[in-house]
Design a protein around this motif. Structure first.
Motif, PDB file in Angstrom:
ATOM      1  N   ILE A 175       0.837  -1.203   0.000  1.00  0.00           N
ATOM      2  CA  ILE A 175       0.000   0.000   0.000  1.00  0.00           C
ATOM      3  C   ILE A 175       0.869   1.249   0.000  1.00  0.00           C
ATOM      4  N   LEU A 176       1.900   1.279   0.843  1.00  0.00           N
ATOM      5  CA  LEU A 176       2.809   2.434   0.884  1.00  0.00           C
ATOM      6  C   LEU A 176       3.514   2.628  -0.449  1.00  0.00           C
ATOM      7  N   HIS A 177       3.934   1.539  -1.068  1.00  0.00           N
ATOM      8  CA  HIS A 177       4.596   1.627  -2.374  1.00  0.00           C
ATOM      9  C   HIS A 177       3.624   2.187  -3.421  1.00  0.00           C
ATOM     10  N   SER A 178       2.391   1.711  -3.391  1.00  0.00           N
ATOM     11  CA  SER A 178       1.378   2.220  -4.329  1.00  0.00           C
ATOM     12  C   SER A 178       1.099   3.701  -4.096  1.00  0.00           C
ATOM     13  N   LEU A 179       1.027   4.104  -2.819  1.00  0.00           N
ATOM     14  CA  LEU A 179       0.794   5.520  -2.507  1.00  0.00           C
ATOM     15  C   LEU A 179       1.962   6.388  -2.975  1.00  0.00           C
ATOM     16  N   LYS A 180       3.184   5.882  -2.830  1.00  0.00           N
ATOM     17  CA  LYS A 180       4.344   6.631  -3.322  1.00  0.00           C
ATOM     18  C   LYS A 180       4.263   6.813  -4.836  1.00  0.00           C
ATOM     19  N   ARG A 181       3.939   5.731  -5.548  1.00  0.00           N
ATOM     20  CA  ARG A 181       3.816   5.832  -7.014  1.00  0.00           C
ATOM     21  C   ARG A 181       2.695   6.790  -7.403  1.00  0.00           C
ATOM     22  N   LEU A 182       1.576   6.719  -6.698  1.00  0.00           N
ATOM     23  CA  LEU A 182       0.462   7.624  -6.990  1.00  0.00           C
ATOM     24  C   LEU A 182       0.867   9.066  -6.743  1.00  0.00           C
ATOM     25  N   THR A 183       1.560   9.328  -5.636  1.00  0.00           N
ATOM     26  CA  THR A 183       2.003  10.683  -5.313  1.00  0.00           C
ATOM     27  C   THR A 183       2.954  11.214  -6.376  1.00  0.00           C
ATOM     28  N   ILE A 184       3.902  10.393  -6.795  1.00  0.00           N
ATOM     29  CA  ILE A 184       4.849  10.812  -7.831  1.00  0.00           C
ATOM     30  C   ILE A 184       4.130  11.063  -9.147  1.00  0.00           C
ATOM     31  N   THR A 185       3.200  10.181  -9.500  1.00  0.00           N
ATOM     32  CA  THR A 185       2.432  10.353 -10.736  1.00  0.00           C
ATOM     33  C   THR A 185       1.612  11.638 -10.700  1.00  0.00           C
ATOM     34  N   LEU A 186       0.945  11.887  -9.569  1.00  0.00           N
ATOM     35  CA  LEU A 186       0.161  13.123  -9.442  1.00  0.00           C
ATOM     36  C   LEU A 186       1.057  14.361  -9.514  1.00  0.00           C
ATOM     37  N   PHE A 187       2.213  14.302  -8.862  1.00  0.00           N
ATOM     38  CA  PHE A 187       3.140  15.425  -8.897  1.00  0.00           C
ATOM     39  C   PHE A 187       3.592  15.706 -10.327  1.00  0.00           C
ATOM     40  N   ILE A 188       3.951  14.657 -11.052  1.00  0.00           N
ATOM     41  CA  ILE A 188       4.391  14.833 -12.444  1.00  0.00           C
ATOM     42  C   ILE A 188       3.242  15.358 -13.292  1.00  0.00           C
ATOM     43  N   GLY A 189       2.031  14.838 -13.067  1.00  0.00           N
ATOM     44  CA  GLY A 189       0.866  15.315 -13.815  1.00  0.00           C
ATOM     45  C   GLY A 189       0.592  16.792 -13.575  1.00  0.00           C
ATOM     46  N   VAL A 190       0.616  17.192 -12.314  1.00  0.00           N
ATOM     47  CA  VAL A 190       0.379  18.603 -11.977  1.00  0.00           C
ATOM     48  C   VAL A 190       1.485  19.474 -12.573  1.00  0.00           C
ATOM     49  N   PHE A 227       2.249  23.380 -19.184  1.00  0.00           N
ATOM     50  CA  PHE A 227       1.434  23.630 -20.372  1.00  0.00           C
ATOM     51  C   PHE A 227       0.691  24.964 -20.250  1.00  0.00           C
ATOM     52  N   ILE A 228       0.058  25.185 -19.111  1.00  0.00           N
ATOM     53  CA  ILE A 228      -0.692  26.432 -18.906  1.00  0.00           C
ATOM     54  C   ILE A 228       0.254  27.627 -18.944  1.00  0.00           C
ATOM     55  N   THR A 229       1.383  27.507 -18.287  1.00  0.00           N
ATOM     56  CA  THR A 229       2.366  28.596 -18.280  1.00  0.00           C
ATOM     57  C   THR A 229       2.874  28.868 -19.686  1.00  0.00           C
ATOM     58  N   SER A 230       3.111  27.816 -20.444  1.00  0.00           N
ATOM     59  CA  SER A 230       3.578  27.955 -21.817  1.00  0.00           C
ATOM     60  C   SER A 230       2.541  28.701 -22.666  1.00  0.00           C
ATOM     61  N   GLN A 231       1.283  28.353 -22.505  1.00  0.00           N
ATOM     62  CA  GLN A 231       0.213  29.023 -23.266  1.00  0.00           C
ATOM     63  C   GLN A 231       0.142  30.507 -22.896  1.00  0.00           C
ATOM     64  N   MET A 232       0.232  30.795 -21.617  1.00  0.00           N
ATOM     65  CA  MET A 232       0.175  32.190 -21.180  1.00  0.00           C
ATOM     66  C   MET A 232       1.380  32.965 -21.699  1.00  0.00           C
ATOM     67  N   THR A 233       2.561  32.369 -21.622  1.00  0.00           N
ATOM     68  CA  THR A 233       3.783  33.033 -22.076  1.00  0.00           C
ATOM     69  C   THR A 233       3.719  33.286 -23.582  1.00  0.00           C
ATOM     70  N   HIS A 234       3.247  32.322 -24.343  1.00  0.00           N
ATOM     71  CA  HIS A 234       3.116  32.478 -25.802  1.00  0.00           C
ATOM     72  C   HIS A 234       2.192  33.657 -26.130  1.00  0.00           C
ATOM     73  N   THR A 235       1.073  33.735 -25.440  1.00  0.00           N
ATOM     74  CA  THR A 235       0.124  34.830 -25.674  1.00  0.00           C
ATOM     75  C   THR A 235       0.740  36.174 -25.300  1.00  0.00           C
ATOM     76  N   LEU A 236       1.417  36.241 -24.161  1.00  0.00           N
ATOM     77  CA  LEU A 236       2.044  37.502 -23.748  1.00  0.00           C
ATOM     78  C   LEU A 236       3.161  37.924 -24.699  1.00  0.00           C
ATOM     79  N   LEU A 237       3.909  36.949 -25.221  1.00  0.00           N
ATOM     80  CA  LEU A 237       4.953  37.272 -26.206  1.00  0.00           C
ATOM     81  C   LEU A 237       4.342  37.830 -27.493  1.00  0.00           C
ATOM     82  N   ALA A 238       3.221  37.239 -27.929  1.00  0.00           N
ATOM     83  CA  ALA A 238       2.529  37.745 -29.127  1.00  0.00           C
ATOM     84  C   ALA A 238       2.017  39.166 -28.886  1.00  0.00           C
ATOM     85  N   LEU A 239       1.487  39.434 -27.697  1.00  0.00           N
ATOM     86  CA  LEU A 239       1.004  40.764 -27.345  1.00  0.00           C
ATOM     87  C   LEU A 239       2.168  41.764 -27.303  1.00  0.00           C
ATOM     88  N   THR A 240       3.296  41.358 -26.763  1.00  0.00           N
ATOM     89  CA  THR A 240       4.484  42.223 -26.712  1.00  0.00           C
ATOM     90  C   THR A 240       4.967  42.551 -28.120  1.00  0.00           C
TER      91      THR A 240
END
Length: 185
Positions: free
Chosen positions: A108-123, A129-142
């Motif tokens: 169970i602990l091993h599974s929770l560790k894998r889940l935590t790492i997976t969630l961290f990587i996903g987030v 991705f969101i930051t990249s989209q915002m930066t691209h838009t701001l660069l176009a505006l600049t």
């Protein structure tokens, strides 16, 4: 006494040892199918200065346990003072093989560790991705702002983000057209 100890051992599939109120070892019963308990059983004797702490604590009226990692498994020994009608009769010492429980908890602990790492990587990936989209838009505006500063009022700014940045780009385009209209008139 012997019958009670045997029944407790068989009922819970655990070793049971019994000591009287003076710490004299009376008997121990270990179910035959509990190989780990048989292999790693304590060398039982009377409770004294060299006894395991759990037995000394139990002789002093406190329940206590010891967790033993044998390499082959995990044994929990639990010593409990035995009272009947507030009279101290002795100590009862249980020994149980918790190997399966500990292995299950490790899974169970091993599974929770894998889940935590997976969630961290996903987030992290979603944030990138969101930051990249915002930066691209701001660069176009600049870039569009620099073009207007250089006198080029025909640079359309196309942003399709469905958020505040798209609203800002729409207002920027409106402003650009109004400035262009004022200059042409």
């Amino acid at each position: 006494r012997i019958q009670v100890v045997k029944q407790l051992g068989e009922l819970h599939q655990q070793g049971v040892a019994l000591y009287d109120s003076s710490g004299q070892f009376l008997l121990e019963e270990i179910p035959i199918d509990q190989a780990l308990l048989i292999e790693y059983k304590d060398l039982l004797s009377n409770i004294g200065d060299h006894s395991p702490d759990r037995l000394i604590y139990a002789m002093n009226g406190n329940a206590s346990y010891t967790c033993i990692d044998t390499g082959d498994g995990t044994i929990i020994r639990f010593a409990y003072p035995l009272y009947i009608n507030e009279e101290f009769l002795g100590v009862i010492d249980f020994a149980s093989d918790y190997t399966a429980v500990f292995k299950h908890n490790q899974k169970i602990l091993h599974s929770l560790k894998r889940l935590t790492i997976t969630l961290f990587i996903g987030v992290l990936l979603v944030s990138l991705f969101i930051t990249s989209q915002m930066t691209h838009t701001l660069l176009a505006l600049t870039k569009a702002t620099k073009e207007i500063a250089n006198g080029n009022y025909s640079v359309p700014l196309q942003v399709k983000t469905k958020d505040e940045l798209e609203i800002l780009a729409t207002h920027f385009n409106d402003m650009q057209q109004k400035i262009k209209g004022h200059i042409e008139t």
